[in-house]
Design an enzyme around this catalytic site. Structure first.
Site, mmCIF file in Angstrom:
data_model
loop_
_atom_site.group_PDB
_atom_site.id
_atom_site.type_symbol
_atom_site.label_atom_id
_atom_site.label_comp_id
_atom_site.label_asym_id
_atom_site.label_seq_id
_atom_site.Cartn_x
_atom_site.Cartn_y
_atom_site.Cartn_z
ATOM 1 N N LYS A 78 6.306 0.764 -45.055
ATOM 2 C CA LYS A 78 6.271 1.397 -46.380
ATOM 3 C C LYS A 78 7.081 0.552 -47.351
ATOM 4 C CE LYS A 78 7.132 5.920 -48.598
ATOM 5 N NZ LYS A 78 7.665 7.284 -48.426
ATOM 6 N N SER A 158 4.521 11.012 -50.082
ATOM 7 C CA SER A 158 4.478 9.717 -50.716
ATOM 8 C C SER A 158 4.062 8.579 -49.794
ATOM 9 C CB SER A 158 5.859 9.408 -51.300
ATOM 10 O OG SER A 158 6.811 9.207 -50.281
ATOM 11 N N SER A 182 7.128 13.790 -47.202
ATOM 12 C CA SER A 182 6.397 12.538 -47.442
ATOM 13 C C SER A 182 5.931 11.786 -46.197
ATOM 14 C CB SER A 182 7.253 11.585 -48.276
ATOM 15 O OG SER A 182 7.265 11.979 -49.620
#
Lengths: 491, 95
Positions: A78, A158, A182
């Site tokens: 990420k 997210s 997330s």
């Protein structure tokens, strides 16, 4: 498509150890899939050359009979984790071009275990979102579609790029971070597994900060066992993070086989929420039945302050974010809008660099922390957190883990919810309590919606008892026996 | 609590965020909506509740007070939009 990428991480690990294929072959197959899947917009930066070099080094170690627990396994990262010499943006224009001169603790641990880096994954800007639509680099797209409808759906957020990449079999696992859901919500809507560990289990050092008392890193992968393998390598004490906990890291993989016989699973009645589609409740009932059949005892519990979790979160998270994001001022790194006046330079840099949702949260956070409002908002919210943590403490006297839905709906269409911040915030209704109380939570693929989209269940555990989540999560995964895959419309 | 344009301007100033005049009213409406929603917390009596100050009950880790890191100024300024001789360059702030 090369069959290599269809394996689970555990299968890839066994194949590498048995020398049935090389890490170089895996990295090349992964890079090829990533290149084909650009319509998913899962990666902000692809690093095939770095992957090839890391894979060659892994093959050399494997040939000598050496190698770490993740030796030769291609992973995605990420883009909230700082990676030395590789652009790290947090999905924001303000950090475009930023190349950290250091490596985050969690990613360093993965590389030390032999993992191979395929690139940096898309996310909501500064991890603020539940649909990946706030990314400066455009939304990542869910590999799943509603039957033959070609409308693009969100991959959740997210950690939306991480979820899309893992679900589309572009890599064997990915890192995520979870501040309000997330990891778990995107995992649920893309049919993969993801765990938010207990606060303090993984070091936050080198992860771009959003809300420091809520943020926690965790793995996302196609199976519960793969998450267990990854988490063991990501977790551990780090003197560079004063909130990381000095506790031995258990063998999470072994916990996957422990079963649920004799475990007490709590079902919190407050998680039956009005307006949630009937299929979510039906899936929850199915999950309860599966755990019961596997020998668990089901107990009803009460978490009376549940409805106050989201409002408390939307004070605490923006407040902490407004402080953390003060560092982006056009001086030390990232974007700068020149002006002869220093204050104007700050103001214009930040206005140009931050997107709309981030600006909204900075303003809310600044407002609730400003003189005269601190007690009414931030202090009040922190007191409500104490009540929420107390709810869990009382519930865990009656049970060993809780079972809940993971997301209030399947994946929705890109653009469907962007105009109403509160309806977007409600995506985290089942997950956010866990962050406020600092507990571990895992999302497991469990079923399919009437439109053919994945749905997930969540298990919540006691602090530092991720093992029970891996045990019960594995039982759910096995009972669901879910083998569906998204159609490869992007390739 | 309803947020007016003046309050948005004040928060924006504190946050060092340039907000164009025509965005003040829509932002005031958005912030008012969110704050009205969070005000349901006032239904709870928290008079005798301690605020959470540590997510997990733990003593902060302490280390010896010695220099363990440093001496790479070039790295520190490497990502700076403007730097000179390992200093960050900013507009003049002294009159």
């Amino acid at each position: 498509m090369s069959d290599l990428m269809k394996m689970t991480l555990a299968e890839a690990r066994e194949g590498l150890r048995a020398r049935r294929f090389s890490s170089a072959e895996l990295a090349a197959a992964s890079a090829a899939e990533i290149a084909k899947a650009r319509p998913l917009n899962a990666f902000i930066v692809e690093t095939p050359e770095i992957a090839a070099a890391m894979a060659a080094a892994s093959d050399a170690r494997l040939a000598r009979g050496e190698g770490g627990a993740l030796e030769g396994i291609p992973l995605g990262i990420k883009d909230l984790f700082c990676t030395k010499g590789i652009q790290t943006t947090a999905g924001s224009h303000i950090l475009e071009g930023f190349k950290p001169v250091y490596e985050s603790t969690v990613t360093q641990k993965l590389w030390d275990a032999g993992a191979v880096m395929m690139g940096k994954l898309n996310l909501d800007e500064f991890a603020m979102g539940s649909s990946n639509e706030t990314s400066y680099f455009g939304p990542a797209v869910n590999p799943w579609r509603r039957g033959n409808d070609d409308a693009k759906l969100v991959p959740g957020g997210s950690s939306g790029g991480s979820a899309a990449a893992v679900a589309a079999e572009l890599c064997f696992g990915a890192t995520g971070t979870d501040t309000g859901g997330s990891i778990r919500q995107p995992a649920a809507v893309t049919c993969i597994a993801g765990i938010k560990p207990t606060y303090g289990r993984c070091s936050r050092w080198g992860i771009v900060a959003f809300a420091s008392s809520l943020d926690q890193a965790g793995p996302m992968a196609r199976t519960v066992k793969d998450c267990a393998i990854l988490l063991r390598e990501m977790a551990g004490f780090d003197p560079k993070d004063s909130t990381s906990v000095d506790l031995a890291v258990p063998d999470f993989e072994a916990a996957c086989n422990a079963g649920v016989k004799g475990l007490r699973i709590g079902v919190p009645k407050e998680y039956r929420i009005d307006g949630v589609p009937a299929e979510i409740d039906a899936l929850w009932e199915q999950g309860i039945a599966w755990l019961k059949e596997a020998g668990a005892e089901i107990v009803e519990v009460s978490l009376p302050h549940t409805k106050y979790a989201l409002p408390a979160y939307y004070i605490v998270a923006p407040a902490e974010a407004s402080s953390n994001l003060a560092r982006y001022d056009g001086v030390k790194y990232g974007l700068r809008v020149e002006n002869d006046d220093l204050t104007r330079m700050y103001e214009q840099t930040r206005a140009a660099g931050f997107g709309r949702e981030v600006q909204r949260r900075i303003l809310i956070g600044t407002y609730v922390l400003s003189a005269g409002y601190y007690d009414a908002y931030y202090l009040k919210a922190q007191k409500v957190r104490t009540l929420i943590a107390g709810d869990f403490k009382a519930a865990f006297e009656k049970c060993d883990a809780l079972l809940t839905p993971a997301s209030p709906s399947p994946a929705f269409g890109i653009g469907e919810k962007t105009n109403d911040p509160i309806s977007m915030y409600l995506n985290d209704v089942y997950t956010v309590t866990v962050n406020l109380a600092g507990l571990p939570g895992i999302a497991v693929p469990a079923g399919i919606s009437k439109d053919g989209l994945p749905l997930g269940l969540q298990l919540i555990g006691r602090a530092f008892d991720e093992e029970t989540l891996f045990s019960a999560g594995s039982v759910l995964e096995k009972a669901a026996g879910f083998t569906g895959k998204p159609g490869r419309w992007w390739a | 609590m309803s947020v007016d344009e003046k309050a948005v301007r004040r928060a924006a100033r504190l946050a060092r965020l340039a907000v164009p005049e025509d965005r003040l009213a829509p932002l005031a409406a958005e912030l008012s909506g969110i704050l009205a929603w969070v005000e349901q917390l006032n239904e709870l009596d928290t008079q005798n509740v301690e605020p959470m100050t540590s997510v997990r009950p733990m003593r902060l880790y302490r280390r010896a007070d010695v220099v363990t890191d440093g001496f790479y100024a070039e790295d520190i300024v490497k990502n700076a939009p403007r730097s000179e001789d390992n200093f960050f360059v900013v507009p003049k702030v002294v009159e």
